[in-house]
Design a protein around this motif. Structure first.
Motif: not given
Ligand SMILES: [Fe+2]
Length: 135
Positions: A56-77
């Motif tokens: 859970k901690v890891h997913f949150t960190t990863e999703e924060e990276y994705m959100l702050s840089f506008g990663y296009p496959e954020y929703d899939v992840q």
């Protein structure tokens, strides 16, 4: 069951995320080892609990990276992470309640999920973050 050895082929190019993946793999290897020596399932359920907490901690960190840089496959992840959390929460409970020994089926699921997730899904963001200059 063979343990998973983290090497450069697992590197997603972002140091913090690589370190978190290494920790998750270490926990997975604890479960694989437990299977080989056939220990009581308490060790398995404890490790599984720790692993799902840390995931859970890891997913949150990863999703924060994705959100702050506008990663296009954020929703899939996000969706894949949600499925994993659901699955581990249920199985951790089942392990504690009903299993007298190491459920290898579960360890195999975690091994497949984690390695495929890192090597296929996460690897897709490697070049994206590289272009953004994230290390
Ligand atoms: Fe990941």
């Amino acid at each position: 069951m063979e343990k998973v050895i983290w090497d450069d082929s697992f590197s997603v190019g972002v140091r913090e995320l690589d370190e978190q993946h290494k920790k998750l793999i270490a926990m997975l290897n604890t479960l694989i080892e437990a299977g080989n020596v056939d220990v009581k399932s308490e060790i398995v359920s404890d490790t599984l609990m720790k692993m799902s907490e840390y995931a859970k901690v890891h997913f949150t960190t990863e999703e924060e990276y994705m959100l702050s840089f506008g990663y296009p496959e954020y929703d899939v992840q996000k969706q894949q992470h949600r499925e994993f959390k659901k699955k581990t929460a249920f199985t951790a409970f089942d392990t504690t309640e009903h299993q007298p020994s190491v459920p290898m089926e579960l360890v195999l699921f975690l091994k497949d999920w984690l390695t495929n997730h890192i090597l296929i899904s996460d690897m897709k963001y490697r070049s994206f973050f590289e272009k953004k200059g994230v290390v």
